[in-house]
Design a protein around this motif. Structure first.
Motif, PDB file in Angstrom:
ATOM      1  N   ARG A 130       0.819  -1.222   0.000  1.00  0.00           N
ATOM      2  CA  ARG A 130       0.000   0.000   0.000  1.00  0.00           C
ATOM      3  C   ARG A 130       0.851   1.269   0.000  1.00  0.00           C
ATOM      4  O   ARG A 130       0.488   2.272  -0.608  1.00  0.00           O
ATOM      5  CB  ARG A 130      -0.946   0.002   1.205  1.00  0.00           C
ATOM      6  CG  ARG A 130      -1.987  -1.123   1.216  1.00  0.00           C
ATOM      7  CD  ARG A 130      -2.635  -1.312  -0.125  1.00  0.00           C
ATOM      8  NE  ARG A 130      -3.787  -2.207  -0.108  1.00  0.00           N
ATOM      9  CZ  ARG A 130      -3.873  -3.336  -0.793  1.00  0.00           C
ATOM     10  NH1 ARG A 130      -2.832  -3.729  -1.547  1.00  0.00           N
ATOM     11  NH2 ARG A 130      -4.961  -4.069  -0.766  1.00  0.00           N
ATOM     12  N   GLU A 131       2.010   1.226   0.655  1.00  0.00           N
ATOM     13  CA  GLU A 131       2.833   2.426   0.735  1.00  0.00           C
ATOM     14  C   GLU A 131       3.503   2.774  -0.588  1.00  0.00           C
ATOM     15  O   GLU A 131       4.067   3.866  -0.741  1.00  0.00           O
ATOM     16  CB  GLU A 131       3.898   2.270   1.820  1.00  0.00           C
ATOM     17  CG  GLU A 131       4.957   1.227   1.546  1.00  0.00           C
ATOM     18  CD  GLU A 131       4.564  -0.175   2.015  1.00  0.00           C
ATOM     19  OE1 GLU A 131       5.440  -1.060   2.033  1.00  0.00           O
ATOM     20  OE2 GLU A 131       3.375  -0.374   2.362  1.00  0.00           O
ATOM     21  N   ASN A 184      -3.746   3.844   2.536  1.00  0.00           N
ATOM     22  CA  ASN A 184      -2.677   4.804   2.819  1.00  0.00           C
ATOM     23  C   ASN A 184      -3.203   6.233   2.818  1.00  0.00           C
ATOM     24  O   ASN A 184      -4.335   6.500   2.426  1.00  0.00           O
ATOM     25  CB  ASN A 184      -1.506   4.638   1.844  1.00  0.00           C
ATOM     26  CG  ASN A 184      -1.805   5.084   0.413  1.00  0.00           C
ATOM     27  OD1 ASN A 184      -2.486   6.083   0.187  1.00  0.00           O
ATOM     28  ND2 ASN A 184      -1.283   4.351  -0.558  1.00  0.00           N
ATOM     29  N   ASN A 213      -1.319   8.545   1.191  1.00  0.00           N
ATOM     30  CA  ASN A 213      -0.455   9.117   0.148  1.00  0.00           C
ATOM     31  C   ASN A 213      -1.279   9.984  -0.788  1.00  0.00           C
ATOM     32  O   ASN A 213      -1.569   9.614  -1.927  1.00  0.00           O
ATOM     33  CB  ASN A 213       0.250   8.009  -0.632  1.00  0.00           C
ATOM     34  CG  ASN A 213       1.368   7.369   0.152  1.00  0.00           C
ATOM     35  OD1 ASN A 213       1.763   7.863   1.196  1.00  0.00           O
ATOM     36  ND2 ASN A 213       1.883   6.248  -0.329  1.00  0.00           N
ATOM     37  N   PRO A 248      -6.018   4.459   7.807  1.00  0.00           N
ATOM     38  CA  PRO A 248      -4.584   4.437   8.109  1.00  0.00           C
ATOM     39  C   PRO A 248      -4.196   5.661   8.940  1.00  0.00           C
ATOM     40  O   PRO A 248      -4.725   6.753   8.732  1.00  0.00           O
ATOM     41  CB  PRO A 248      -3.919   4.456   6.733  1.00  0.00           C
ATOM     42  CG  PRO A 248      -4.950   5.068   5.831  1.00  0.00           C
ATOM     43  CD  PRO A 248      -6.277   4.640   6.363  1.00  0.00           C
ATOM     44  N   GLY A 272       1.161  10.218   4.982  1.00  0.00           N
ATOM     45  CA  GLY A 272       1.533   9.866   3.624  1.00  0.00           C
ATOM     46  C   GLY A 272       2.685  10.719   3.125  1.00  0.00           C
ATOM     47  O   GLY A 272       3.373  11.391   3.898  1.00  0.00           O
TER      48      GLY A 272
END
Length: 764
Positions: A145-146, A173, A175, A438, A442
């Motif tokens: 996911r990152e 995430n 992000n 989460p 991010g």
């Protein structure tokens, strides 16, 4: 200081017939729909369409025409008759298009079909929407996911933006970097630290009550021309305008109002700035400290004579912290130091300071000329310091006014597109959608680009924008972008981000805000937030450029359905069918700001979502507004050296962000080219150059990496010594990804260390 005067290098005042001619030229180039005049007539009005260009507010008492030159160009561009169909790729490969200019890519017209990159032929080919979504979803599901980034430009409405943020968090995430990372993230971080609000504090009525406007690094003539109307009105009632900017921007010099028949027929100009101080790039901290020194000296004299004081002592005592330390620095800093760092004379600063000292209500206006520095947040804090000294935040006719450059860039942050987990009401999301959001922060744009370069970021989904062209270190970014497993760009037209496809790559064409958005429950509307924190509805009426286009919201939900595990609380199809349901979700998530959202979205002028600092409620750690004592008197991360120049990246009046509409920068007298370096006569002479000479700019950022921009013609321009200019985004190749604001990581594009190399003696 350069005295306020008509700029002899310009093509005349902002507005007026020059603006009309420029719009007419774009109409000739684009050959838009005959309905373009109808669209312009309803732009930025209740029940109309909100401009896709800048985020300037919508007045309650609007003019017959509430659009500016740039807004008209954006509208005309969206309504172009040109079409970039799948047949375009029969004659063009992706690699060959890399040699095209940004303008030529723009002129291919509106994208009409979803496209998938075919590496065997080096072309994009048509793909079915559901096939694209399925492939995107499977790829995302297979990755850590990152390693996935969900980027957004400032175009998508609040409804699509809210669901986009929800998609990222249900995927796993935070992000969610956004275009503000490259321009006004310094505002979001800097203002939050000192006044507890990440956005400006004024509302429309304040413009009509201000006695003075102090501009720092903002250019309304090219970036927010509708601002010139209230400035003209301010001048008529006797308000003063003071400008600090390295570049003599014509919009802050003089203005001919296109809405005034008398002005248009007579050519009558309104002088805008009473004082125009051409501060050195990076010298604003010292310049503002000088203004504060003028004020403190006047206050000291008033104390001795028994006259009314110039500092608002009751406000300072009740509402601020940090005053004593800041005042000590003011007293101990010599004028010679202020002059050296700012590039301005004491006399010039004193004239500006006298205006501030005698104005009862002052608005401090700033733009990317302050935010895009390695000490950009300190620049912002200094503007706040100046305003706090006289209580010019949280009362009528006064306040802090950062001017945003994209139509909904502020609003997207408001509804959840943010990489910092603490900014999001995660408890509300958990309750509404029954999942665990989460909690780890991010990536910013800088982090994302560095992650791509390191091979850690595998996928970027881009909701609008032209990220490859917009970020620093362009050449390295082009290589890194193409190394990803998947790139997805939601777009209306071709841009350079499409020309460096990842292993898998999709172009997903979307509706323009001007076009009719038909969903299951009928025609839909969207909303945007302006720079003054007002929310306005927007209704598209034009026939879409292609029957194969989808709305930004429908594209987001299409990716979400294919990516995120099904859940009874994630009603992607229902939300696509009725955007009002999404507004209900936004209201439930942010009830204090969006009460009665659906009922108020078409309120004239928009509805105000509120701002605590506007009410003198300070949501800082100290629970008060904070005076900041600067640790340095320039905004630079480097020192001056022999042969080193401070490069300012600039936009022409013939572009919007990375979109280039043409090659006419009439305000600077530059026609037919963007390959120029602007220098003052003294710098040209001291460098041993001559006007018309072709040179190469080389980055002087001390990281051992070679960056250069060749083929620039030396062009004489009115700039301070040591400050030179070149066009964005072309000059981004010279900006190091590690050269950014310390707090926000906003790229420091307004004082880039460069040197000049002469690789040819040819002259044009």
């Amino acid at each position: 200081m350069t005295e306020m005067m008509h700029n002899p290098e310009s093509g005349g005042p902002s507005g007026g017939w020059g603006s009309v001619k420029s719009i007419a030229r774009i109409i000739g180039d684009e050959r838009p729909s005959p309905m373009v005049l109808e669209e312009l007539a309803r732009q930025n009005k209740p029940g109309g369409v909100m401009c896709v260009s800048c985020a300037w507010p919508k007045a309650v008492n609007y003019h017959p025409f509430e659009f500016c030159e740039n807004g008209a160009k954006a509208t005309i561009s969206d309504l172009t008759s040109a079409r970039c169909t799948p047949e375009f790729w029969t004659d063009h490969t992706v690699t060959a298009l890399r040699d095209w200019k940004d303008y030529n890519l723009e002129q291919t017209g509106r994208l009409t079909h979803p496209l998938r990159y075919d590496s065997a032929t080096d072309r994009y080919v048509e793909v079915a929407w559901e096939d694209a979504f399925e492939d995107i979803g499977k790829t995302l599901q297979s990755l850590p996911r990152e390693s996935v980034v969900f980027y957004s430009s400032g175009h998508a409405g609040l409804e699509a933006s809210y669901l986009y943020a929800l998609l990222a968090r249900t995927y796993g995430n935070n992000n969610l970097p956004q275009s503000s990372n490259m321009c006004h993230e310094t505002t979001s971080v800097g203002l939050q630290k000192v006044i507890g609000s990440p956005v400006g504090t004024i509302v429309w009525d304040d413009l009509e009550k201000a006695d003075a406007f102090f501009f720092f690094g903002q250019n309304p003539g090219s970036n927010s021309p509708r601002f010139l109307h209230p400035l003209q009105e301010a001048k008529k009632r006797g308000a003063k305008i003071v400008t600090f900017n390295p570049v003599m921007e014509q919009g802050l010099v003089s203005f001919v109002n296109p809405q005034s028949p008398v002005d248009m027929l007579t050519g009558r100009e309104t002088q805008i700035s009473d004082e125009y101080l051409q501060v050195r790039a990076g010298g604003d901290i010292a310049a503002i400290l000088g203004l504060c020194k003028v004020l403190v000296e006047a206050d000291d004299a008033a104390l001795v004579s028994g006259a009314p004081r110039f500092l608002d002592v009751p406000f300072i005592d009740e509402h601020t912290v940090g005053f004593d330390s800041f005042i000590d620095l003011i007293r101990s800093t010599e004028w010679s130091t202020i002059e050296a760092e700012s590039g301005l004379t004491e006399d010039a600063i004193r004239r500006a300071g006298e205006i501030y000292a005698h104005a009862e209500r002052v608005i401090g206006v700033y733009g990317m000329g302050l935010t895009q520095h390695s000490q950009g947040a300190l620049n912002v804090a200094m503007v706040v310091n100046l305003l706090l000294l006289r209580g010019n935040i949280g009362r009528e006719g006064a306040g802090c006014c950062p001017v945003r450059g994209h139509s909904n860039v502020q609003g997207q942050r408001t509804v959840g597109i943010a990489e910092k987990a603490k900014l999001i009401p995660m408890d509300k999301l958990k309750s509404l959608f029954d999942f665990d959001p989460p909690t780890e922060d991010g990536v910013t744009i800088v982090d994302a680009v560095k992650g791509m370069m390191a091979g850690k970021i595998k996928v970027t989904i881009s909701l609008g924008g032209n990220l490859v062209r917009a970020v620093p270190d362009q050449k390295a970014m082009e290589n890194a972008w193409a190394q990803q497993d998947l790139t997805v760009v939601v777009s209306t037209k071709l841009n350079r981000s499409h020309l460096f496809p990842g292993t898998k790559s999709y172009i997903l064409p979307c509706l323009s805000r001007l076009e009719r958005d038909e969903q299951a429950t009928g025609a839909q509307s969207v909303t945007t937030e302006d720079s003054f924190s007002h929310i306005s509805g927007s209704v598209g009426k034009r026939t879409p450029a292609s029957k194969h286009l989808r709305s930004e919201l429908a594209i987001v939900t299409g990716i979400a359905r294919a990516t995120v595990a099904p859940s009874p609380t994630l009603k992607w199809d229902e939300w696509t069918g009725d955007y009002g349901l999404v507004r209900d979700l936004i209201e439930a998530t942010y009830p204090d700001q969006f009460e009665h959202y659906n009922d108020r979205m078409f309120k004239p002028g928009g509805f105000y979502r509120g701002n605590a600092a506007h009410e003198r409620v300070w949501k800082t750690e100290e629970k008060k507004a904070v005076f900041t004592t600067p640790k340095q008197l320039n905004a630079l991360a480097f020192s001056d050296a022999e042969g080193r120049h401070r490069l300012v990246t600039m936009r022409s009046n013939d572009q919007f962000n990375t979109t280039v509409y043409g090659y006419s920068d009439r305000f600077r007298g530059i026609e037919g080219t963007r390959d120029v370096v602007l220098m003052c006569a003294d710098d040209i002479q001291s460098a041993g150059l001559h006007e018309g000479q072709v040179i190469t700019l080389v980055s002087d950022f001390e990281d051992g990496i070679t960056r250069e921009l060749p083929g620039l013609t030396v062009t004489k321009h009115n700039l301070p010594q040591g400050t030179i200019g070149a066009y964005y985004p072309e000059a981004n190749v010279l900006v190091a990804i590690d050269h950014h604001d310390e707090l926000s990581k906003t790229p420091a594009s307004k004082a880039v260390p460069v040197r000049i190399q002469v690789k040819t003696h040819a002259a044009l």
